[in-house]
Design a protein around this motif. Structure first.
Motif, PDB file in Angstrom:
ATOM      1  N   GLU A 116      -9.495  12.621   7.923  1.00 11.69           N
ATOM      2  CA  GLU A 116      -8.166  13.234   8.217  1.00 11.69           C
ATOM      3  C   GLU A 116      -7.798  11.579   7.466  1.00 11.69           C
ATOM      4  OE1 GLU A 116      -9.345  12.279  11.398  1.00 11.69           O
ATOM      5  OE2 GLU A 116      -8.769  12.777  12.649  1.00 11.69           O
ATOM      6  N   GLU A 117      -8.421  11.037   6.546  1.00 10.30           N
ATOM      7  CA  GLU A 117      -7.775  10.570   5.223  1.00 10.30           C
ATOM      8  C   GLU A 117      -7.188   9.354   4.724  1.00 10.30           C
ATOM      9  OE1 GLU A 117     -10.775   7.331   4.842  1.00 10.30           O
ATOM     10  OE2 GLU A 117     -11.223   8.300   6.965  1.00 10.30           O
ATOM     11  N   PRO A 118      -6.058  10.839   4.074  1.00  8.53           N
ATOM     12  CA  PRO A 118      -4.893  10.662   3.785  1.00  8.53           C
ATOM     13  C   PRO A 118      -4.004  10.204   4.408  1.00  8.53           C
ATOM     14  CG  PRO A 118      -6.304  12.614   2.830  1.00  8.53           C
ATOM     15  CD  PRO A 118      -6.622  11.955   3.822  1.00  8.53           C
ATOM     16  N   THR A 119      -4.405  10.993   6.059  1.00  5.65           N
ATOM     17  CA  THR A 119      -2.507  10.213   7.027  1.00  5.65           C
ATOM     18  C   THR A 119      -3.253   9.092   7.858  1.00  5.65           C
ATOM     19  OG1 THR A 119      -3.173  12.783   7.891  1.00  5.65           O
ATOM     20  CG2 THR A 119      -2.771  10.805   9.617  1.00  5.65           C
ATOM     21  N   LYS A 120      -4.748   8.235   8.089  1.00  3.87           N
ATOM     22  CA  LYS A 120      -5.427   7.045   7.866  1.00  3.87           C
ATOM     23  C   LYS A 120      -4.493   6.291   6.675  1.00  3.87           C
ATOM     24  CE  LYS A 120      -9.422   5.751   7.702  1.00  3.87           C
ATOM     25  NZ  LYS A 120     -10.632   5.210   8.011  1.00  3.87           N
ATOM     26  N   GLU A 121      -4.312   6.595   5.781  1.00  8.93           N
ATOM     27  CA  GLU A 121      -4.421   5.213   5.066  1.00  8.93           C
ATOM     28  C   GLU A 121      -2.483   5.421   4.512  1.00  8.93           C
ATOM     29  OE1 GLU A 121      -5.484   6.897   0.915  1.00  8.93           O
ATOM     30  OE2 GLU A 121      -7.700   7.140   1.171  1.00  8.93           O
ATOM     31  N   MET A 122      -1.823   6.560   5.469  1.00  8.49           N
ATOM     32  CA  MET A 122      -0.649   6.967   5.659  1.00  8.49           C
ATOM     33  C   MET A 122      -0.339   5.721   6.713  1.00  8.49           C
ATOM     34  SD  MET A 122       2.204   9.762   5.991  1.00  8.49           S
ATOM     35  CE  MET A 122       2.184  10.725   4.241  1.00  8.49           C
ATOM     36  N   ALA A 123      -1.104   5.649   7.464  1.00  2.00           N
ATOM     37  CA  ALA A 123      -0.787   5.119   8.973  1.00  2.00           C
ATOM     38  C   ALA A 123      -0.467   3.671   8.253  1.00  2.00           C
ATOM     39  CB  ALA A 123      -1.640   5.283   9.750  1.00  2.00           C
ATOM     40  N   ARG A 124      -1.907   3.181   7.691  1.00  2.77           N
ATOM     41  CA  ARG A 124      -2.357   1.909   7.580  1.00  2.77           C
ATOM     42  C   ARG A 124      -0.612   0.980   6.493  1.00  2.77           C
ATOM     43  NH1 ARG A 124      -8.696   2.183   5.894  1.00  2.77           N
ATOM     44  NH2 ARG A 124      -9.194   1.709   8.077  1.00  2.77           N
ATOM     45  N   ALA A 125      -0.390   2.430   5.694  1.00  7.45           N
ATOM     46  CA  ALA A 125       0.594   1.740   4.878  1.00  7.45           C
ATOM     47  C   ALA A 125       2.023   1.855   5.145  1.00  7.45           C
ATOM     48  CB  ALA A 125       0.532   2.972   3.533  1.00  7.45           C
ATOM     49  N   ASN A 126       2.275   2.000   6.690  1.00  6.83           N
ATOM     50  CA  ASN A 126       4.020   2.581   6.584  1.00  6.83           C
ATOM     51  C   ASN A 126       3.678   1.548   8.522  1.00  6.83           C
ATOM     52  OD1 ASN A 126       5.501   4.504   4.711  1.00  6.83           O
ATOM     53  ND2 ASN A 126       3.363   5.166   5.648  1.00  6.83           N
ATOM     54  N   ALA A 127       2.785   1.411   8.659  1.00  9.79           N
ATOM     55  CA  ALA A 127       2.287   0.969  10.438  1.00  9.79           C
ATOM     56  C   ALA A 127       3.254  -0.100  11.183  1.00  9.79           C
ATOM     57  CB  ALA A 127       0.610   0.395  10.625  1.00  9.79           C
ATOM     58  N   ARG A 128       3.789  -0.258  12.281  1.00 11.46           N
ATOM     59  CA  ARG A 128       4.326  -1.346  12.347  1.00 11.46           C
ATOM     60  C   ARG A 128       3.716  -2.291  13.402  1.00 11.46           C
ATOM     61  NH1 ARG A 128       7.906  -0.568  17.418  1.00 11.46           N
ATOM     62  NH2 ARG A 128       7.559   2.057  17.458  1.00 11.46           N
ATOM     63  N   GLU A 129       4.242  -3.524  13.218  1.00 14.57           N
ATOM     64  CA  GLU A 129       3.918  -4.665  13.160  1.00 14.57           C
ATOM     65  C   GLU A 129       2.935  -4.526  14.548  1.00 14.57           C
ATOM     66  OE1 GLU A 129       5.095  -9.709  13.277  1.00 14.57           O
ATOM     67  OE2 GLU A 129       5.574  -7.935  13.350  1.00 14.57           O
ATOM     68  N   GLY A 130       1.484  -5.188  14.427  1.00 16.55           N
ATOM     69  CA  GLY A 130       1.348  -5.356  16.016  1.00 16.55           C
ATOM     70  C   GLY A 130       0.110  -3.410  16.347  1.00 16.55           C
ATOM     71  N   SER A 131       0.874  -2.301  15.483  1.00  8.96           N
ATOM     72  CA  SER A 131       0.554  -1.362  15.944  1.00  8.96           C
ATOM     73  C   SER A 131      -1.078  -1.168  15.996  1.00  8.96           C
ATOM     74  CB  SER A 131       0.885   0.063  15.153  1.00  8.96           C
ATOM     75  OG  SER A 131       0.665   0.168  14.141  1.00  8.96           O
ATOM     76  N   VAL A 132      -1.850  -0.197  16.500  1.00 14.40           N
ATOM     77  CA  VAL A 132      -3.673   0.216  15.658  1.00 14.40           C
ATOM     78  C   VAL A 132      -3.472   1.388  15.769  1.00 14.40           C
ATOM     79  CG1 VAL A 132      -3.874  -1.495  17.816  1.00 14.40           C
ATOM     80  CG2 VAL A 132      -3.708   0.010  18.607  1.00 14.40           C
ATOM     81  N   ILE A 133      -5.068   1.171  15.020  1.00 16.76           N
ATOM     82  CA  ILE A 133      -5.419   2.867  14.501  1.00 16.76           C
ATOM     83  C   ILE A 133      -6.905   3.605  15.661  1.00 16.76           C
ATOM     84  CG2 ILE A 133      -6.256   4.580  12.655  1.00 16.76           C
ATOM     85  CD1 ILE A 133      -4.450   3.099  11.164  1.00 16.76           C
ATOM     86  N   CYS A 134      -6.890   3.640  16.245  1.00 18.55           N
ATOM     87  CA  CYS A 134      -8.341   4.123  17.163  1.00 18.55           C
ATOM     88  C   CYS A 134      -9.139   5.571  16.169  1.00 18.55           C
ATOM     89  CB  CYS A 134      -7.501   4.252  18.580  1.00 18.55           C
ATOM     90  SG  CYS A 134      -9.322   5.668  19.496  1.00 18.55           S
ATOM     91  N   GLU A 135      -9.339   5.495  16.324  1.00  9.43           N
ATOM     92  CA  GLU A 135     -11.127   6.719  15.411  1.00  9.43           C
ATOM     93  C   GLU A 135     -11.438   7.033  16.365  1.00  9.43           C
ATOM     94  OE1 GLU A 135     -12.010   6.329  11.738  1.00  9.43           O
ATOM     95  OE2 GLU A 135     -11.500   4.025  10.501  1.00  9.43           O
ATOM     96  N   LEU A 136     -11.390   7.911  16.605  1.00  8.85           N
ATOM     97  CA  LEU A 136     -12.130   8.123  17.920  1.00  8.85           C
ATOM     98  C   LEU A 136     -13.900   8.318  18.307  1.00  8.85           C
ATOM     99  CD1 LEU A 136      -9.233  10.012  19.596  1.00  8.85           C
ATOM    100  CD2 LEU A 136      -9.984   8.224  21.122  1.00  8.85           C
TER     101      LEU A 136
END
Length: 355
Positions: A116-136
């Motif tokens: 899900e690279e496009p979604t991951k990139e969007m998540a990084r670009a729009n993340a709220r402060e302190g949010s995290v991404i977990c790649e299971l």
């Protein structure tokens, strides 16, 4: 439930590159061929505790959304799925509206392994402060356990990402999700732990039933030719062989020679059933089945959950239960051990699935 506007395109996509199948089937590459249940010893990034509002999590494909919903049931946690069910997750490009969902999320759970690279990139670009991404999948599976094969060649740089079709590894997904939710929402830790234990009981029961049902098939019967290369990690653990996948890594139209080569391969391998997709039907697959005398089963799915959101079998476990019964029985085995399982949800899944 796939999007009707894409059905025709996907039907041809499913069979493109048959020549690749004919020349490369029967091999999966890992660095050491070890047990797929090995752990990396890593954990997801942890979110600091939130005490003044419900925890908000975003997920990608529906099986991950379902696993997260299993763990979050009975808590105020909001689970929002992103990738529409019945969509090709490999090519999914999130629309601008998804940015708002990702901006609100405290934790974003994705499969990883470059799915899900496009979604991951969007998540990084729009993340709220302190949010995290977990790649299971990337977290639980050491790199030497990644599978590369005919659909996901090593020189392409992207391993096979379909880890959730292996129940043992899906249980590891659940453990990571549980740990993440407990860290971010300690007030509901007891509920997350209880839900995790209940989910793992279903995973363990499914695991044992797969072993028992597989034992009713001779090794030479455990051959999978599927519409999509989604069962490599399942096959490695449970002693099956993925001899090929109709859906290739390219989008080129199949040539008549491609189809002829595939028909020859099906006959040579004595494939007992070809597994097509309910979501992305293919008249060419049906034709190949007819010309080879091989049963064509067109109801398999890898990330589109049965029924509609809120149904008692619209879940990861409902999906896996259905698929494994279908595969075992189509290949001539006895799926009684699977059929006697109760995979129904005890509590209505409150996650928001994108349709």
């Amino acid at each position: 439930r796939g999007q009707s506007s894409s059905n025709q395109r996907m039907a041809s996509f499913l069979v493109a590159g048959c020549a690749l199948f004919a020349s490369a089937c029967g091999s999966s590459e890992t660095s050491n061929g070890g047990d797929s249940s090995s752990k990396s010893g890593q954990s997801c990034p942890m979110h600091e505790a939130i005490n003044d509002r419900p925890l908000i999590i975003a997920t990608t494909v529906a099986p991950i959304t379902s696993i997260a919903a299993n763990i979050a049931t009975g808590t105020p946690t909001i689970v929002q799925g992103i990738v529409p069910e019945g969509t090709n997750s490999h090519t999914y490009e999130p629309p601008p509206s998804v940015a708002a969902t990702l901006e609100d999320a405290d934790i974003v759970f994705i499969n990883g392994l470059s799915l899900e690279e496009p979604t991951k990139e969007m998540a990084r670009a729009n993340a709220r402060e302190g949010s995290v991404i977990c790649e299971l999948a990337t977290t639980i599976l050491p790199e030497d356990q990644w599978i590369y094969d005919f659909s996901f060649p090593k020189d392409g740089g992207k391993p096979n990402p379909h880890v959730w079709t292996n129940p043992q590894l899906a249980g590891d997904f659940a453990a990571l999700i549980r740990d993440s939710l407990v860290s971010a929402d300690p007030e509901n830790a007891t509920t997350y732990d209880k839900n995790y234990e209940a989910f793992v009981l279903k995973v363990d029961a499914l695991d044992k039933a797969i072993v028992a049902s597989t034992a009713t098939l001779a090794p030479e019967q455990r051959k999978l030719l599927t519409y999509h290369d989604a069962y490599a990690y399942f096959a490695r653990t449970y002693g099956w062989t993925v001899i090929g996948a109709i859906q290739p890594s390219s989008f080129d139209e199949p040539t008549p020679k491609d189809v002829v080569d595939l028909i020859a391969q099906v006959r040579e391998q004595q494939v007992r059933a070809i597994f097509g997709s309910e979501v992305f039907p293919s008249s060419i697959l049906e034709q190949i089945g007819a010309e080879t005398g091989t049963r064509y089963i067109d109801v398999l799915r890898d990330d589109d959950l049965p029924g509609a959101a809120g149904d008692e079998l619209h879940s990861w476990q409902g999906l896996m239960h259905f698929n494994f019964i279908t595969m075992v029985e189509a290949l001539g085995g006895d799926a009684t051990a699977l059929r006697t399982l109760n995979m129904k949800l005890l509590v209505v899944d409150s996650a928001r699935y994108t349709q």
